[in-house]
Scaffold this motif. Sequence first.
Motif, PDB file in Angstrom:
ATOM      1  N   UNK A 164    -103.155  -5.832  -3.136  1.00  0.00           N
ATOM      2  CA  UNK A 164    -103.225  -4.896  -2.110  1.00  0.00           C
ATOM      3  C   UNK A 164    -102.803  -6.023  -1.069  1.00  0.00           C
ATOM      4  N   UNK A 165    -101.897  -5.477  -0.268  1.00  0.00           N
ATOM      5  CA  UNK A 165    -101.520  -6.348   0.999  1.00  0.00           C
ATOM      6  C   UNK A 165    -101.509  -5.699   2.258  1.00  0.00           C
ATOM      7  N   UNK A 166    -101.950  -6.374   3.182  1.00  0.00           N
ATOM      8  CA  UNK A 166    -101.690  -5.606   4.458  1.00  0.00           C
ATOM      9  C   UNK A 166    -100.598  -6.323   5.659  1.00  0.00           C
ATOM     10  N   UNK A 167     -99.835  -5.719   6.097  1.00  0.00           N
ATOM     11  CA  UNK A 167     -98.559  -6.141   6.823  1.00  0.00           C
ATOM     12  C   UNK A 167     -99.330  -6.210   7.989  1.00  0.00           C
ATOM     13  N   UNK A 168     -98.684  -7.068   8.958  1.00  0.00           N
ATOM     14  CA  UNK A 168     -98.888  -7.383  10.311  1.00  0.00           C
ATOM     15  C   UNK A 168     -99.018  -6.022  11.191  1.00  0.00           C
ATOM     16  N   UNK A 169     -98.189  -5.099  10.750  1.00  0.00           N
ATOM     17  CA  UNK A 169     -98.068  -3.888  11.647  1.00  0.00           C
ATOM     18  C   UNK A 169     -98.738  -2.833  10.991  1.00  0.00           C
ATOM     19  N   UNK A 170     -99.757  -2.829   9.979  1.00  0.00           N
ATOM     20  CA  UNK A 170    -100.198  -1.869   9.255  1.00  0.00           C
ATOM     21  C   UNK A 170    -101.751  -1.880   9.348  1.00  0.00           C
ATOM     22  N   UNK A 171    -102.387  -0.791   9.561  1.00  0.00           N
ATOM     23  CA  UNK A 171    -104.018  -0.796   9.708  1.00  0.00           C
ATOM     24  C   UNK A 171    -104.504  -0.782   8.170  1.00  0.00           C
ATOM     25  N   UNK A 172    -103.812  -0.474   7.247  1.00  0.00           N
ATOM     26  CA  UNK A 172    -104.418  -0.439   5.925  1.00  0.00           C
ATOM     27  C   UNK A 172    -103.545  -0.923   4.923  1.00  0.00           C
ATOM     28  N   UNK A 173    -104.011  -1.668   3.886  1.00  0.00           N
ATOM     29  CA  UNK A 173    -103.350  -2.490   2.883  1.00  0.00           C
ATOM     30  C   UNK A 173    -102.614  -1.511   2.058  1.00  0.00           C
ATOM     31  N   UNK A 174    -101.477  -1.858   1.255  1.00  0.00           N
ATOM     32  CA  UNK A 174    -100.946  -1.163   0.159  1.00  0.00           C
ATOM     33  C   UNK A 174    -100.691  -2.029  -0.988  1.00  0.00           C
ATOM     34  N   UNK A 175    -100.632  -1.301  -2.279  1.00  0.00           N
ATOM     35  CA  UNK A 175    -100.498  -1.957  -3.482  1.00  0.00           C
ATOM     36  C   UNK A 175     -98.863  -2.669  -3.757  1.00  0.00           C
ATOM     37  N   UNK A 176     -99.014  -3.812  -4.077  1.00  0.00           N
ATOM     38  CA  UNK A 176     -97.358  -4.392  -4.324  1.00  0.00           C
ATOM     39  C   UNK A 176     -97.507  -4.938  -5.690  1.00  0.00           C
ATOM     40  N   UNK A 177     -96.412  -4.723  -6.415  1.00  0.00           N
ATOM     41  CA  UNK A 177     -96.257  -5.168  -7.822  1.00  0.00           C
ATOM     42  C   UNK A 177     -95.241  -6.332  -7.525  1.00  0.00           C
ATOM     43  N   UNK A 178     -95.536  -7.535  -7.938  1.00  0.00           N
ATOM     44  CA  UNK A 178     -94.581  -8.665  -7.538  1.00  0.00           C
ATOM     45  C   UNK A 178     -94.524  -9.623  -8.849  1.00  0.00           C
ATOM     46  N   UNK A 179     -93.273 -10.055  -8.904  1.00  0.00           N
ATOM     47  CA  UNK A 179     -93.264 -11.218 -10.016  1.00  0.00           C
ATOM     48  C   UNK A 179     -93.053 -12.493  -9.268  1.00  0.00           C
ATOM     49  N   UNK A 180     -94.083 -13.303  -9.323  1.00  0.00           N
ATOM     50  CA  UNK A 180     -94.404 -14.474  -8.436  1.00  0.00           C
ATOM     51  C   UNK A 180     -93.600 -15.624  -8.848  1.00  0.00           C
ATOM     52  N   UNK A 181     -92.615 -16.302  -7.845  1.00  0.00           N
ATOM     53  CA  UNK A 181     -91.942 -17.531  -8.134  1.00  0.00           C
ATOM     54  C   UNK A 181     -92.546 -18.854  -7.754  1.00  0.00           C
ATOM     55  N   UNK A 182     -92.923 -18.792  -6.524  1.00  0.00           N
ATOM     56  CA  UNK A 182     -93.581 -20.050  -6.148  1.00  0.00           C
ATOM     57  C   UNK A 182     -94.613 -20.030  -4.796  1.00  0.00           C
ATOM     58  N   UNK A 183     -95.689 -20.914  -4.589  1.00  0.00           N
ATOM     59  CA  UNK A 183     -96.389 -20.958  -3.438  1.00  0.00           C
ATOM     60  C   UNK A 183     -96.021 -22.131  -2.629  1.00  0.00           C
TER      61      UNK A 183
END
Length: 317
Positions: A164-183
Amino acid sequence: MAIAKAERLMNLALCLLGTRRPLSKRELRESIEAYLEAGSDDSFNRMFERDKDDLRELGLVIETVENLDGEVGYLARRDSNRLPPITIDAEEAAALGLAAKVWQQARLAGAASGALQKLRAAGLPEDVDPYGTHSALEPRIPVHEASFEPLMLACRDRRPVVFDYRKATAARPEQRHVEPWALECWRGHWYLAGWDRDRGAERVFRLSRITGKVRARAGKFTADIPDVVTVRETVASWAGESADRSALIRLRTGAGYPLRAKAAHIRELGEGWDELEIPYGHGLDAWLVEFGPDVVVIGPAELRADVVDRLRAVAKG
């Protein structure tokens, strides 16, 4: 899947290193459980050839020997695969010690400590203490986010994740499906670069905005993984580091020191305000919003509009 392959490669390497005579494909298949589970001879042959090539790419010297009956066998002689003695001088040991200190707050701390202990046993100079506190350099990479460790493992194992990810402009988080590459760490914050399956595009996520647990998912990546340089450039761009023009802002006196450090020009306006010319790149609007009423955007117009839109979204909350 990545763990299963690593185990299979390790078993094959141990078989090849532990034998005194060449082993045939048949013997190797009977000795390694993963090969026994192969559905057919063709499937086993493809798996074995890939594994053999992978081990050679990792540096293992595998010899191919044909016996009198024309049967091909394989072995990896220990003398051909023995590393030369490790010699490290005081300066190199100090550099290794500093590198180990960087990860004291993360999962890699144990691995870094263990590596230095092995180097000590292999001949690290006795008069050098890589953990010594006398050094003037004390590097740190803060890792406070709970999502760091599961994302690091997902990047390593190439596993898709859900969070779940909360964008800077959003009041609530939303679910994201991600293929992670690097940190990547930038300005003291950690970012994840990867492929957003929901949007079908490359995205970067700030770890401090991930809420709840990061959950790994089965399956393979659907998008090609770019090289390391491309990922790092993407992280820098989405974090606002890349700039191709300038923006003009008003900043309250005594506030916004990070903005002042980036400014090309600063002019005192009086009455508690200064005027700054700062680099304008992707992500600047999100950064300026964090300073709230201490910042007023003068131009360009699109930057001012983006900042106003973000502030309105936060106000509607």
